[in-house]
Write a protein that holds these residues in place. Structure first.
Motif, mmCIF file in Angstrom:
data_model
loop_
_atom_site.group_PDB
_atom_site.id
_atom_site.type_symbol
_atom_site.label_atom_id
_atom_site.label_comp_id
_atom_site.label_asym_id
_atom_site.label_seq_id
_atom_site.Cartn_x
_atom_site.Cartn_y
_atom_site.Cartn_z
ATOM 1 N N GLY A 56 1.609 -16.858 16.140
ATOM 2 C CA GLY A 56 0.969 -15.913 15.234
ATOM 3 C C GLY A 56 1.366 -16.099 13.784
ATOM 4 N N ARG A 57 2.438 -16.858 13.536
ATOM 5 C CA ARG A 57 2.888 -17.102 12.160
ATOM 6 C C ARG A 57 2.740 -18.569 11.759
ATOM 7 N NH1 ARG A 57 8.126 -16.551 10.943
ATOM 8 N NH2 ARG A 57 8.871 -16.946 13.061
ATOM 9 N N PHE A 58 2.915 -19.473 12.719
ATOM 10 C CA PHE A 58 2.839 -20.900 12.444
ATOM 11 C C PHE A 58 1.546 -21.465 13.016
ATOM 12 C CE2 PHE A 58 7.704 -21.912 12.276
ATOM 13 C CZ PHE A 58 7.879 -20.875 11.356
ATOM 14 N N THR A 59 1.022 -22.494 12.344
ATOM 15 C CA THR A 59 -0.172 -23.178 12.816
ATOM 16 C C THR A 59 0.027 -24.680 12.701
ATOM 17 O OG1 THR A 59 -1.578 -21.350 12.075
ATOM 18 C CG2 THR A 59 -2.656 -23.447 12.556
ATOM 19 N N ILE A 60 -0.187 -25.380 13.803
ATOM 20 C CA ILE A 60 -0.105 -26.832 13.791
ATOM 21 C C ILE A 60 -1.520 -27.389 13.746
ATOM 22 C CG2 ILE A 60 -0.020 -27.006 16.319
ATOM 23 C CD1 ILE A 60 1.857 -29.411 15.966
ATOM 24 N N SER A 61 -1.702 -28.434 12.945
ATOM 25 C CA SER A 61 -3.029 -29.032 12.825
ATOM 26 C C SER A 61 -2.886 -30.509 12.509
ATOM 27 C CB SER A 61 -3.836 -28.331 11.729
ATOM 28 O OG SER A 61 -3.200 -28.486 10.465
ATOM 29 N N ARG A 92 -6.983 -36.274 11.004
ATOM 30 C CA ARG A 92 -7.092 -37.607 11.600
ATOM 31 C C ARG A 92 -7.241 -38.682 10.525
ATOM 32 N NH1 ARG A 92 -8.611 -39.362 16.746
ATOM 33 N NH2 ARG A 92 -9.083 -37.227 17.377
ATOM 34 N N ALA A 93 -7.997 -38.385 9.494
ATOM 35 C CA ALA A 93 -8.249 -39.380 8.446
ATOM 36 C C ALA A 93 -6.968 -39.748 7.703
ATOM 37 C CB ALA A 93 -9.288 -38.851 7.464
ATOM 38 N N LYS A 94 -6.076 -38.768 7.553
ATOM 39 C CA LYS A 94 -4.816 -39.011 6.850
ATOM 40 C C LYS A 94 -3.693 -39.388 7.800
ATOM 41 C CE LYS A 94 -5.850 -36.012 2.917
ATOM 42 N NZ LYS A 94 -5.407 -34.845 2.096
ATOM 43 N N ASN A 95 -3.988 -39.381 9.104
ATOM 44 C CA ASN A 95 -2.967 -39.734 10.093
ATOM 45 C C ASN A 95 -1.731 -38.851 9.918
ATOM 46 O OD1 ASN A 95 -2.321 -41.253 12.334
ATOM 47 N ND2 ASN A 95 -1.597 -43.021 11.163
ATOM 48 N N THR A 96 -1.990 -37.586 9.703
ATOM 49 C CA THR A 96 -0.926 -36.642 9.368
ATOM 50 C C THR A 96 -1.093 -35.365 10.179
ATOM 51 O OG1 THR A 96 -0.749 -37.505 7.112
ATOM 52 C CG2 THR A 96 0.114 -35.292 7.499
ATOM 53 N N VAL A 97 0.031 -34.824 10.578
ATOM 54 C CA VAL A 97 0.057 -33.534 11.271
ATOM 55 C C VAL A 97 0.790 -32.541 10.387
ATOM 56 C CG1 VAL A 97 0.922 -32.290 13.288
ATOM 57 C CG2 VAL A 97 -0.069 -34.560 13.547
ATOM 58 N N TYR A 98 0.290 -31.325 10.349
ATOM 59 C CA TYR A 98 0.853 -30.299 9.490
ATOM 60 C C TYR A 98 1.406 -29.144 10.316
ATOM 61 C CZ TYR A 98 -1.980 -32.744 6.049
ATOM 62 O OH TYR A 98 -2.539 -33.706 5.249
ATOM 63 N N LEU A 99 2.368 -28.463 9.746
ATOM 64 C CA LEU A 99 2.842 -27.205 10.305
ATOM 65 C C LEU A 99 2.809 -26.181 9.185
ATOM 66 C CD1 LEU A 99 3.974 -25.821 12.864
ATOM 67 C CD2 LEU A 99 6.265 -26.186 11.890
ATOM 68 N N GLN A 100 1.812 -25.318 9.243
ATOM 69 C CA GLN A 100 1.702 -24.230 8.275
ATOM 70 C C GLN A 100 2.561 -23.075 8.762
ATOM 71 O OE1 GLN A 100 -0.001 -24.027 5.270
ATOM 72 N NE2 GLN A 100 1.036 -22.040 5.058
ATOM 73 N N MET A 101 3.508 -22.668 7.940
ATOM 74 C CA MET A 101 4.446 -21.619 8.329
ATOM 75 C C MET A 101 4.269 -20.432 7.394
ATOM 76 S SD MET A 101 7.834 -23.924 9.121
ATOM 77 C CE MET A 101 8.106 -24.308 7.400
ATOM 78 N N LEU A 149 5.305 -21.995 3.814
ATOM 79 C CA LEU A 149 5.542 -23.409 3.557
ATOM 80 C C LEU A 149 4.626 -24.210 4.458
ATOM 81 C CD1 LEU A 149 9.410 -24.110 3.406
ATOM 82 C CD2 LEU A 149 7.744 -24.493 1.583
ATOM 83 N N ARG A 150 4.274 -25.395 4.015
ATOM 84 C CA ARG A 150 3.530 -26.307 4.879
ATOM 85 C C ARG A 150 4.308 -27.613 4.986
ATOM 86 N NH1 ARG A 150 -2.437 -29.035 4.160
ATOM 87 N NH2 ARG A 150 -1.281 -30.289 2.639
ATOM 88 N N LEU A 151 4.672 -27.929 6.203
ATOM 89 C CA LEU A 151 5.340 -29.192 6.484
ATOM 90 C C LEU A 151 4.303 -30.248 6.841
ATOM 91 C CD1 LEU A 151 8.337 -27.979 8.694
ATOM 92 C CD2 LEU A 151 8.141 -28.070 6.196
ATOM 93 N N SER A 152 4.601 -31.482 6.461
ATOM 94 C CA SER A 152 3.723 -32.601 6.779
ATOM 95 C C SER A 152 4.480 -33.641 7.586
ATOM 96 C CB SER A 152 3.192 -33.255 5.503
ATOM 97 O OG SER A 152 2.450 -32.341 4.726
#
Length: 122
Positions: free
Chosen positions: A63-68, A71-80, A17-20
């Motif tokens: 090792g399973r989740f990635t935060i990124s 900047r252009a969208k002013n959004t942070v993601y959590l790829q799980m 899942l990817r959280l925004s």
């Protein structure tokens, strides 16, 4: 700053899942942004944080989740990825002028999103 979290849902173990976390008012640039989660009957806990290109992860998700950040969208993601039933929780994004040494402590974050529920079935 107003934060809008989205992307939660019901998935099976092993799925992704990817959280925004979108800043609808203000900006998350130049601020620390983090994800916390709260499972039923448990306290809210740190998951991941991003500031100035640096990231930190809690041991259970490393090792399973990635935060990124986009900047252009002013959004942070959590790829799980490789989700487990124990990842089931309400996930909250937070932002604030938090120094790196305190990045895991939720009391230092000023702005919070409303939470998005992630349910992982076995």
């Amino acid at each position: 700053v107003q934060l809008q979290a989205s992307g939660g849902g019901l998935v099976q173990a092993g799925d992704s899942l990817r959280l925004s976390c979108a800043a609808t008012v203000g900006t998350v640039s130049n601020r620390a942004v983090a994800w916390f989660r709260q499972a039923p009957g448990k306290e809210r806990e740190f998951v991941a944080a991003f500031r100035g290109g640096n990231t930190r992860y809690a041991a259970p998700v490393k090792g399973r989740f990635t935060i990124s950040r986009d900047r252009a969208k002013n959004t942070v993601y959590l790829q799980m990825n490789s989700l487990k039933p124990e990842d089931t929780a309400v996930y909250y994004c937070a932002a604030g002028n938090v120094i790196w040494g305190l990045i895991e402590i939720m009391d230092h974050y000023n702005y919070w999103g409303q939470g998005t529920l992630v349910t992982v079935s076995s």
